[in-house]
Each structure stands twice: as C-alpha cells, then as structure tokens.
Design an enzyme around this catalytic site. Structure first.
Site, short mmCIF file in Angstrom:
data_model
loop_
_atom_site.label_atom_id
_atom_site.label_comp_id
_atom_site.label_asym_id
_atom_site.label_seq_id
_atom_site.Cartn_x
_atom_site.Cartn_y
_atom_site.Cartn_z
N GLU A 193 42.47 36.46 42.43
CA GLU A 193 42.25 34.96 42.45
C GLU A 193 42.66 34.30 43.84
OE1 GLU A 193 42.77 33.52 38.58
OE2 GLU A 193 43.94 31.50 39.48
N ARG B 118 41.05 31.11 34.37
CA ARG B 118 40.40 32.34 34.22
C ARG B 118 39.04 32.43 33.50
NH1 ARG B 118 44.85 36.80 35.99
NH2 ARG B 118 44.72 35.87 38.18
N GLN C 268 42.16 38.74 28.41
CA GLN C 268 41.74 37.77 29.39
C GLN C 268 40.68 38.91 30.31
OE1 GLN C 268 44.26 36.73 33.10
NE2 GLN C 268 43.43 34.83 32.16
N LEU D 33 40.35 45.34 40.99
CA LEU D 33 40.50 43.86 41.06
C LEU D 33 40.34 43.17 42.24
CD1 LEU D 33 41.78 41.18 39.71
CD2 LEU D 33 44.08 42.35 40.33
N HIS E 156 41.37 42.41 31.86
CA HIS E 156 42.27 42.32 32.86
C HIS E 156 43.76 42.39 32.25
CE1 HIS E 156 44.28 41.70 36.74
NE2 HIS E 156 44.62 40.18 36.30
N PHE F 197 46.36 28.54 43.39
CA PHE F 197 45.79 29.81 42.48
C PHE F 197 45.22 28.82 41.28
CE2 PHE F 197 46.50 34.19 41.29
CZ PHE F 197 46.69 34.71 42.74
N ARG G 112 45.97 33.34 30.13
CA ARG G 112 46.99 33.50 31.04
C ARG G 112 46.64 32.69 32.52
NH1 ARG G 112 48.55 36.43 35.23
NH2 ARG G 112 47.02 38.61 34.55
N HIS H 253 39.19 39.01 33.76
CA HIS H 253 39.54 38.48 35.26
C HIS H 253 37.96 38.09 35.56
CE1 HIS H 253 40.57 37.89 39.07
NE2 HIS H 253 41.66 37.86 38.83
#
Lengths: 234, 122, 590
Positions: free
Chosen positions: C258, C289, C243, C255, C356, C121, C401, C245
């Site tokens: 990732e 991100r 955040q 969504l 997100h 990730f 995050r 995304h």
C-alpha cells in the site's frame, strides 16, 4: 515436456544419493523453478525441499539450479534450463538431511559468531537514536541479506574451512553492524575478526557476488572490513 | 580442526600485510633487475659483481629473499590449511600437513641461508 | 507414551514470526526459560514479507501527531467492531514499542532530521478525520517486515532464547482442568515426537491465507494455531473477516505494498481512469483496504478491467520518477519485474484484490490471555493459554485492518503477552501435570495420519479446499452461495480427515507436515464459512450482496464460532476507553 533431474536422498531408505529424472509439462510457460518443484511434489509427495514466501524474501529455497546457486522461487526456467534440461541439487558444501534439504547449522553458527545484534551500552534516549539519511544509506546493500546461504555455499573458502572462515553472508552481516552509526562495539567486533581465518580466508573469488539473489556484494563488504582492520592497527 | 598455531604472524591482518609488503618488495626487485639489464646491454661480470657486492644491493637482495620466504610460507600455509584438512582427506590430514609444513620450513630456511652465503660470499 | 521425551520450559511460544519472537524476547530477557517452536527457521516466517511499514504516532513526520488520532482511524477502519480498549492500548503503547525496536537496531529509513521516516497509508487522518491525510507509517524502505523480523531474531540471539527450529506443533495438551500445559511437537529433521511442557503456552502461529486459492500469504500460512485451538474445543472470533489486499500481483498473488499508493501511486482501469476518485472522493486510493478492494472488483465486473480477459486493474507508479522508486520502493521494482514482467519505472503493474490477512482468530484480552465464553455469555480465561499476532483476535482490527497496523499489533501484543506472563511467572503458576492420557489425546490426529492406509493426496485436497473458499467466500458473498459452499466443505471433510500419507519415513518428511497443515486449513476454512454465512450484514471486509447494509442493531458485536457444536454466538465489543469517552459508530466514508 521439460526434463528435470533432481538429487534424491532419504537416509532411511537410500544407501547413497542418486539423481532422479522426471518429466514436467510446463505448458511452455516461463514459470519459476519452485513452481516446477511444487508440481513434482503433487506427483511424488516424498520429494522434500524447503519453501515459504515464494517471492524471494524468506530465503528458504536456496538450491543449486543447473549448476548455479539461487532461489527457486525467483529463478525463471528461461534462465535455468539448458537444452530442455533442468538439474536441481541441494546447495553444495553442507551436509544433506534429505533430498534438497541441507543441514545449515554450520552456516548459522558463523552468523551467530559475528554477534549479529546492535551493541550500544549508552542509555537509550526516550525516542529513537538519531541517524542521518547518509549514515543510514551505509546500511543499504547490507541489511537486506535473507540468510539463504546461496553465497556461502558457493564459496570455496567456506567449503574448505566452514568452521573457521565466517563466509560471505556472515561477513556481510558483520559489516552491517560495523557500518551502523548507532553501534559502539567497533573495536570489539574488529578484534574478533583479526585471526587468519575469519575474514582473511576470503581470496576474492567473488562467487558470492555472482550468485546473491538479492544482488548484494559481500566481497565489497569484506574489503571494507579489511580496510577497517588496517586502519585500526595503524 | 585447524588451529592457528602454525601461522607465521600473530594475526590474519599481519599475515595479510606481510603478503602485500613482500609482494611489493619482490616486484620492486624484479623491476630494478630487469631495468638494470636493459640499461646495460653489454653487461660484463665485473660490473655485475660490483653491483652485487655493494652493501645497499646486498641488503636489497637479502630483503627480497626474506620477502620470498615469508610470502611463500604464508601462501603455502594457506594452501595446506585449505586442502590438507581432515574434512577433505581424513584423520591423517594433520600429520601430513605438519610433515609438509616442516618440509616448507626446511626448504625455506635452506634457501635463505644459501642466499646469505651467496651474497656475502661474493 | 512412556517412550516420548518431555522437554520443560517456563514459557513456550509456538511461532517464530514477529509476535512470537517479541514475546520470547520479553521472557528470555527476564531470565525465564523460554523456547520458541517454529516450523521454519525464524527469519523465514511470514512477517518477513511485510513491506510498507508499521503505523504508529511517533510524531516524526508531523511533530503534532497524536496517538489518539491513530486510535480514531483504527476504530473507524475496524467498522466499529474493534475492541476500543485494545486499540487504545496499542496506539498509546506503540511509540514505546517502536523505539525499543529502533534501539535494538532496526534499520528504519530516516528523515533529514535523523528521525524515523513515516509515509502515508490508507485510512490515516489527522484530527479525528478532520485534518486530512496523515503520514504515520514508519518504514525501512519497503522491507520493513524483513528488517523487523531479523532485528527480533537478533535480539533473541542476544538474550539466548532457546529455538526449536523446524519443529512443528501438532496439538495442544490440556490437563484435567482444561488448562493448557504445552504442546506435542515433531522435530521435522528427525521425525521425533516430543511433549513440550510449559507453564505458559503462547500461540503466535500467524494467519491462514492459504485457505484461499489466491493469496499474498506464504505457503506456511496454514492456520496451525487456529486449527489446534479449534481441535482443543476453544472458540475463535470474527473468523469471517478476511482482508483482501487491493494490490496483489495478477497471476502470482505476491503483495505490492500500500506504500506504493502512499508514495503517490494510483489505480487505473482500462480507460486509464483513476477510478477511486468516484468511490472515495476524499481519500481516493488511500481509502480503507476493504473499500478499495471492492471498488476494484466492481470495476472489473462492470467491464472496465484491464488485460485480454479484463480481469485486473493497473497500479500506476511511473509518474513518481525512477529516483523516488529506487529510494522508496526498491523491493517493489524487483517483485514487479520478476513476477509481473512489468517495470514500474515505465509501465503500470497489473494488480487484483488478493487474500491477505485474517482479522479474526483466538479471542484474547489485552494481556494475551486466550478467552472462551461460558454458558452465561461471560468471558472465561483459558489457564495457561495465550495468543498474539495474526493468530489472535484481541481485537484491534475488527472487520477491517488498516495497513501498517499488523506489524504494530505483532510487537505491541507480543510484548504485552510477554510482560504479563513474566508477571504471572513471578507470582507463580501452578497448573496440574498432564496425564499420559492427556498427552495421548493430543497425539490423536498425528496417529491417524501416521496410520493412514488409503485416501487422497494432501495437495489435491488442498487445491479443492482453496477453490471452494475462493469461489464461495471471496470479496463479495451471498447467502445461498455460501450455503452451497458449506455443503461442499461438508463433503470434503471426511476426505481430508482420511488424507493419505504414503511415505511414513521420519527424516524431514514434508509430506507428513503438509497432511497435518491440511487439517488446520480445513478447520479454519470451515469456521470461516459458518461465521460468514451467519453474519447477516455487510461490515468491513465482510460484504454480502443479500445484506448490503451494516446492521448495528444486531451485529455491532463479535461473532464467536464454537467448534464443538459448529455454531455461531455473539460477544460484545469493548467500548471502554480509559482516556476518553468511546467512539460511537458512524457511517464509514472515505
């Protein structure tokens, strides 16, 4: 303009349910049925329905859409509208609380009955319990169930005996634990299913397979359970 | 609420197995009889009587008759407990269902006894 | 309110998502009378939408993996305003929490050795950033949140937690000592209002992505916990940190994990260029991100966006092959075909940065105890009040995050809160009972809505609020714009307070719930706006055009928003690692 007909019932106001007709301008777009409901709710905030993730994974908005059970958020108008008309009713077979909201307690009770949790009383290792990719693959097509109740409320056997027949969704989950190499309660689980109703009221009508919005196959899982019961008895 | 008291077998599995085995017996009997009739286009009464008076044939016929009875009973019990329930037709359902079930028992028993009488009366 | 029913519990958890159910599990397993108040049936909570996985150093993919490396990544990812003590606790305790979930039956994907499958990730490294890309995100295909949430619900059924399903918490009840002694809640099915009394009240109410017009969040993510805390006069921390995304499906907002990029997918612009190679030469598409989202917006602004309006970019997956996609990303195939009308097996998915995750929230310590700040600037525990999960700011995510850290945050701090409350209950919790006036105070907002006689529809006001937030407080922010945004919010406030409720019926009245949610959305949005305008630097997800640099001299700290005065204060970042010396702030590059 799209003609939409929606089942309405507010127990505090209405003596009986009725169908209410609306017209919605979708600007010719192939939106989802949930988008139409959201649009209607702006005009008529008294319309009640459940919704949450709007992407087909939370299982809130199972509805009977033009005669077929499905999730409003992933059912496009193109697959639901017949002759410029969309008919939306609550999922059939369970009591209606209000409008499109049904009382799902019976459905959840059947889910709880199958002990939907891992049973393994051997001491747990310091890391994870090992499971091969092949063993894990047996859970595919089972664990993805979102408890939307589209299948069980499409099943005549569940309409007839919702207190005693576990229904396709619960049985899919029952098999999810029977099939898990880490679960050790196979015998106990099978013993709890061996009455004339829990499993054996499935007559293979296969409505469940036809409506499952996640493409799962409860009838196949029920067949596996039956085979396990036969094997355990011989 | 339907209980399993009036179920024939001890479990859903045994009912289910009885349904499958009895179906197999009935199919086998049907295939045999049809096959016999085709193989003997000029069948006369004495041939037919000889066939049916042999012990294996009598046992086969009796087995089939019992299979029909069991199959019908389990099938009808399912149908009755699906449709004649309090959920569908109200509080009188249990009484009506028991009436029909007793009727089923009576008719089934009658047919089995009659069949024995015919088979061993030849 | 003599006629209002009271229900009493040892612990009440508000919110039936991942963190709430993990906390509830801990408490009900210990035999304490525990209730979960949840406005949707628990498995419909937004945790269910988490896809890619749960990041944790369980040393499956790499037997030499260390939790300290995960800690380093998380601190760097937070742009150094994550509390290091909390991050250390999360990364160190994580493996234990993951193995517990596995023992409970979570159907993780597996490696050939039979261990839990881990995928790469963004923002993950080995050897404190020196050893290249790590694969540390434990996954159940691309349905990890679903698998986790259902497993937790199943665990709670087993341990016989009381579920108040489809109940909506309206407001906090405080006693004369300003301690929290439960909530007032509505049973949505009947409309009955009940005082749910508790020795420990845990807010696990999730995020508030619905303050933005374009969000990956479910309809239910309306910041109810943050709203209730603010109305009770409690502060929130780092609430400007939202955040975006990188990969929300263009138009629909849903969504795309990732994990797609972890499995080898990458972003391209209209020229087919893999543009992340320019912005993050080393990590490329697996940079933080915030970095990826900003790069995408820059591509679009500079005219290299895709589609007729040039307003999105593409996520390319087809080169991974149908077999890999079916095995590793089956849910993404489904979502893309449904919502983007694009089959990732043969064509790229149109994506755009989409709101997100709320990094900020109710400030807590590692034990989940909610905090406020006294006049001298010292932390004060709010008695009886706890928070965990996205609603809380413990703070492990700081200004940004890392993917996969949210699910870990949920289970680690849900568990920690549960364990701490369990200890407190064992030692005895004595809070004064709420008076009738205390309970009546918690009814104020509900009473106002129930007595509304005019006003505008909730849906109209909500749309206006979302547009303001989207336009003035998005990926890139600017002081003068934000000031305008705050003025617009000020103008909106009285209209939202005066929201209409034409239908006053009781049975499953979702209009009433939406009117209440709107108040929480507004409270969260207002806090966000004021905090965003106040933080005069760029850090993590908070990118300002008028203050483009990180300002460690003035802003290496948490922002704390006080609702009474609507002002912004500061709170020190915790640099107290137990196992080693702290990680000093460095320039953050990928």
């Amino acid at each position: 303009m799209l003609n939409v007909s929606i089942y309405r019932y507010n127990p505090e106001v209405d003596s009986e349910p009725y169908m209410q007709d609306y017209q919605v301008d979708t600007q010719g777009k192939d939106v989802m049925v949930l988008d139409v409901l959201e649009k209607l709710k702006v005009e008529d905030p008294s319309l009640s329905f459940r919704r949450s993730c709007r992407e087909g994974v939370c299982g809130s908005d199972g509805l009977n859409i033009s005669g077929k059970n499905g999730l409003a958020c992933i059912t496009p108008l193109s697959s639901a509208v017949k002759g410029n008309k969309l008919v939306i009713r609550p999922l059939p077979g369970l009591p209606v609380i209000r409008d499109l909201v049904i009382d799902m307690s019976q459905f959840y009770a059947q889910y709880e009955k199958i002990q939907p949790y891992m049973i393994n009383n051997s001491p747990a290792p310091a890391i994870e319990r090992l499971q091969s990719p092949e063993e894990r693959a047996k859970l595919d097509g089972l664990y993805e169930c979102i408890l939307c109740a589209c299948c069980s409320t499409a099943c005549p056997s569940f309409w007839w005996n919702p207190e005693k027949f576990i229904g396709p969704s619960g049985l899919l989950q029952a098999y999810r634990f029977l099939a898990d190499s880490r679960d050790t309660a196979t015998e106990e689980r099978l013993a709890n299913l061996d009455d004339p109703f829990s499993v054996f009221r499935c007559h293979g009508i296969m409505n469940c397979v036809q409506v499952c919005p996640k493409g799962l196959n409860p009838t196949k899982a029920i067949g596996h359970i039956r085979n396990m019961l036969v094997r355990s008895a011989t | 609420m339907i209980t399993t008291v009036t179920s024939l077998g001890r479990s859903g599995l045994s009912d289910w197995l009885v349904q499958r085995v009895s179906a197999f017996v009935m199919t086998a009997y049907l295939v045999f009889i049809v096959g016999y009739l085709i193989a003997n286009p000029d069948l006369n009464y004495s041939q037919w009587a000889t066939l049916n008076s042999s012990l294996p044939m009598r046992m086969f016929s009796l087995l089939t008759m019992v299979s029909i009875a069991a199959h019908a009973w389990i099938g009808m019990w399912c149908v009755l407990t699906d449709y004649i329930t309090e959920r569908l037709i109200g509080p009188k359902a249990t009484a009506i269902r028991i009436f029909f079930q007793l009727g089923m028992i009576a008719v089934t028993m009658l047919y089995v006894i009659w069949a024995i009488d015919i088979l061993w009366g030849i | 309110m003599a006629n209002m029913r009271t229900m009493s519990f040892d612990a009440v958890i508000v919110g039936g998502g991942g963190s709430g159910m993990r906390a509830a599990l801990q408490l009900s397993q210990s035999g304490y009378k525990t209730a979960v108040i949840t406005k949707v049936f628990p498995t419909r909570s937004h945790t269910v939408s988490a896809q890619g996985g749960i990041t944790c150093a369980i040393a499956s993919d790499d037997p030499n993996d260390q939790w300290q490396w995960h800690m380093y990544d998380t601190i760097k990812g937070s742009d150094y305003i994550g509390d290091q003590e909390a991050i250390e606790y999360m990364c160190q305790t994580g493996p234990e929490a993951i193995f517990e979930l596995e023992h409970m039956g979570l159907p993780f994907s597996r490696t050939e050795e039979g261990r839990i499958y881990q995928r790469p990730f963004g923002g993950q490294s080995k050897d404190f950033g020196n050893g290249g890309q790590a694969a540390r995100t434990c996954a159940a295909a691309d349905r990890t949140g679903h698998a986790l949430l259902h497993t937790l619900y199943q665990g709670n059924l087993k341990s016989e937690t009381t579920f108040l399903n489809e109940w909506y918490a309206v407001d906090i009840v405080k006693n004369e000592d300003n301690a929290v002694v439960g909530v007032v809640a509505i049973d949505i099915e009947t409309g009955e209002t009940v005082y749910v009394k508790s020795k420990a009240t845990v807010f696990a109410t999730g995020g508030a992505g619905r303050i933005y017009a374009s969000t990956t969040n479910a309809h239910i993510c309306t910041g109810d916990g943050v709203g209730m805390a603010l109305r009770a006069g409690f502060p929130v921390q780092d609430i400007e940190m939202w955040q975006f995304h990188p990969t929300g499906i263009h138009g629909a907002g849903t969504l795309v994990t990732e994990g797609c990029r972890g499995e080898g997918g990458y972003l391209i612009n209209k020229d087919g260029e893999r543009f992340m190679e320019r912005y993050a030469p080393n990590a490329k598409d697996l940079a933080g991100r915030d970095v990826v989202a900003r790069s995408m917006v820059l591509e679009i602004l500079e005219g290299r966006g895709c589609g007729p309006d040039g307003d999105h970019v593409y996520l390319k997956l087809d080169h991974l092959g149908e077999e890999t996609l079916n095995a590793k990303l089956p849910g993404i195939l489904e979502l893309s075909r449904t919502f983007a009308h694009a089959d990732p097996v043969v064509e790229p998915i149109p994506v755009v940065p989409t709101c997100h995750y709320m990094m900020g929230g109710i400030p807590t310590n590692v034990d989940g105890q909610a905090l406020t700040i006294d006049a001298e600037g010292n932390d004060q525990v709010i008695e009886g009040f706890y928070a965990c999960g996205e609603a809380a700011c413990v703070s492990v995510h700081g200004a940004n995050r890392l993917g996969g850290n949210s699910l870990l945050d949920l289970v680690v701090f849900g568990r920690a809160s549960g364990m701490f409350i369990e200890k407190q209950l064992r030692e005895g919790i004595n809070l004064k009972d709420a008076s009738e006036a205390d309970i009546e105070r918690a009814m104020t907002g509900l009473n106002r809505i129930n007595n509304s006689s005019d006003g505008e529809q909730a849906s109209v006001l909500r749309a206006e609020l979302q547009t303001i937030m989207q336009n003035y407080f998005g990926v890139f922010r600017r002081g003068d714009f934000m000031k305008q945004g705050i003025e617009k919010l000020n103008a909106l406030r009285p209209r939202i307070e005066n929201v209409a409720l034409d239908d006053k019926s009781n049975a499953f009245n979702t209009a009433r719930i939406e009117a209440l949610e709107l108040q929480n959305l507004f409270a969260t949005a207002e806090a966000t706006a004021i905090a965003a305008e106040g933080r005069t630097e760029s850090r993590g997800a908070h990118a300002r055009e008028d203050f483009q640099e990180r300002d460690d001299e003035n802003w290496l700290c948490h922002s704390v928003y006080f609702p009474g005065s609507k002002t912004l204060g500061k709170r020190g970042v915790n640099f107290n690692l137990k196992t080693r010396e702290a990680f000093e702030p460095k320039i953050r590059t990928y």
